[in-house]
Design an enzyme around this catalytic site. Structure first.
Site, PDB file in Angstrom:
ATOM      1  N   ASP A   1       0.883  -1.153   0.000  1.00  0.00           N
ATOM      2  CA  ASP A   1       0.000   0.000   0.000  1.00  0.00           C
ATOM      3  C   ASP A   1       0.932   1.217   0.000  1.00  0.00           C
ATOM      4  O   ASP A   1       2.096   1.107   0.398  1.00  0.00           O
ATOM      5  CB  ASP A   1      -0.877  -0.047   1.254  1.00  0.00           C
ATOM      6  CG  ASP A   1      -1.717   1.204   1.398  1.00  0.00           C
ATOM      7  OD1 ASP A   1      -2.278   1.670   0.392  1.00  0.00           O
ATOM      8  OD2 ASP A   1      -1.799   1.728   2.531  1.00  0.00           O
ATOM      9  N   ARG A   2       0.442   2.377  -0.431  1.00  0.00           N
ATOM     10  CA  ARG A   2       1.325   3.551  -0.449  1.00  0.00           C
ATOM     11  C   ARG A   2       1.223   4.342   0.867  1.00  0.00           C
ATOM     12  O   ARG A   2       2.147   4.310   1.681  1.00  0.00           O
ATOM     13  CB  ARG A   2       1.001   4.459  -1.648  1.00  0.00           C
ATOM     14  CG  ARG A   2       2.110   5.466  -1.923  1.00  0.00           C
ATOM     15  CD  ARG A   2       1.685   6.552  -2.889  1.00  0.00           C
ATOM     16  NE  ARG A   2       0.857   7.558  -2.236  1.00  0.00           N
ATOM     17  CZ  ARG A   2       0.326   8.620  -2.845  1.00  0.00           C
ATOM     18  NH1 ARG A   2       0.516   8.809  -4.132  1.00  0.00           N
ATOM     19  NH2 ARG A   2      -0.399   9.486  -2.166  1.00  0.00           N
ATOM     20  N   ASP A   3       0.102   5.026   1.052  1.00  0.00           N
ATOM     21  CA  ASP A   3      -0.019   5.941   2.191  1.00  0.00           C
ATOM     22  C   ASP A   3      -0.038   5.185   3.519  1.00  0.00           C
ATOM     23  O   ASP A   3      -0.858   4.293   3.726  1.00  0.00           O
ATOM     24  CB  ASP A   3      -1.289   6.795   2.044  1.00  0.00           C
ATOM     25  CG  ASP A   3      -1.250   7.613   0.755  1.00  0.00           C
ATOM     26  OD1 ASP A   3      -0.268   8.340   0.546  1.00  0.00           O
ATOM     27  OD2 ASP A   3      -2.192   7.499  -0.050  1.00  0.00           O
TER      28      ASP A   3
END
Ligand SMILES: [Mg+2]
Ligand SMILES: [Zn+2]
Length: 175
Positions: free
Chosen positions: A9-11
């Site tokens: 996942d990024r954030d």
């Protein structure tokens, strides 16, 4: 031959959680991200980012804003010798009923087809239970929930491990 992947996942996993982040100046990498990714790469994993970006459909930022930030981030990884094989994002909102928005598994399934990934040998690292659910929905059982992003809500998680951040993941992903 099929490949094994680390899905990120990024954030909250790669960068500190900021609501509806799209400006480079507000993007802050989480400690240990580059070291951990180099470690995964050296074990033969490809690295793929899977991110919900509903800020696009909510018109807090444009698709182009997202692309610009993403290009900058990929360049930072590349400066550290890390190749991010692909990035999948869902620009839709919760009410759109699209197939891509996590917790649906759509983006994982698309990644699997595109890159011929063996899901049984792959891992997902996320900061939200919906990351774990979407990975499970695509047959990924190796999951890590990190505390470096969103507050973990609820007493139970389907994650295999819960860690402080991606920095600790190399202690659990051994081969
Ligand atoms: Mg997140
Ligand atoms: Zn979507």
């Amino acid at each position: 031959m099929s490949k094994k992947a680390i899905f990120l996942d990024r954030d909250g996993v790669i960068n500190k959680e900021v609501n509806y982040l799209y400006k480079i100046e507000n993007f802050e990498f989480i400690n240990g991200i580059f070291e951990s990714c180099l470690y995964f790469q050296n074990l033969g994993y490809i690295i793929i980012i899977i991110t919900n970006q509903s800020g696009i459909s909510r018109e807090f930022y444009s698709d182009n804003d997202y692309q610009k930030l993403s290009a900058w981030m990929l360049e930072e990884f590349s400066k550290h010798g890390i190749i991010i094989q692909d990035t999948f994002y869902c620009p839709h909102g919760p009410e759109s009923n699209c197939r891509c928005r996590k917790p649906k598994p759509g983006m994982f399934i698309e990644a699997k087809k595109k890159h011929n990934i063996n899901m049984k040998e792959s891992w997902m690292i996320g900061d939200s239970e919906i990351d774990i659910q979407s990975a499970n929905g695509a047959d990924i059982q190796n999951t890590i929930l990190v505390r470096s992003g969103k507050k973990i809500i609820g007493p139970t998680s389907n994650a295999k491990f819960i860690l402080d951040s991606i920095r600790d993941a190399p202690n659990f992903i051994l081969d």
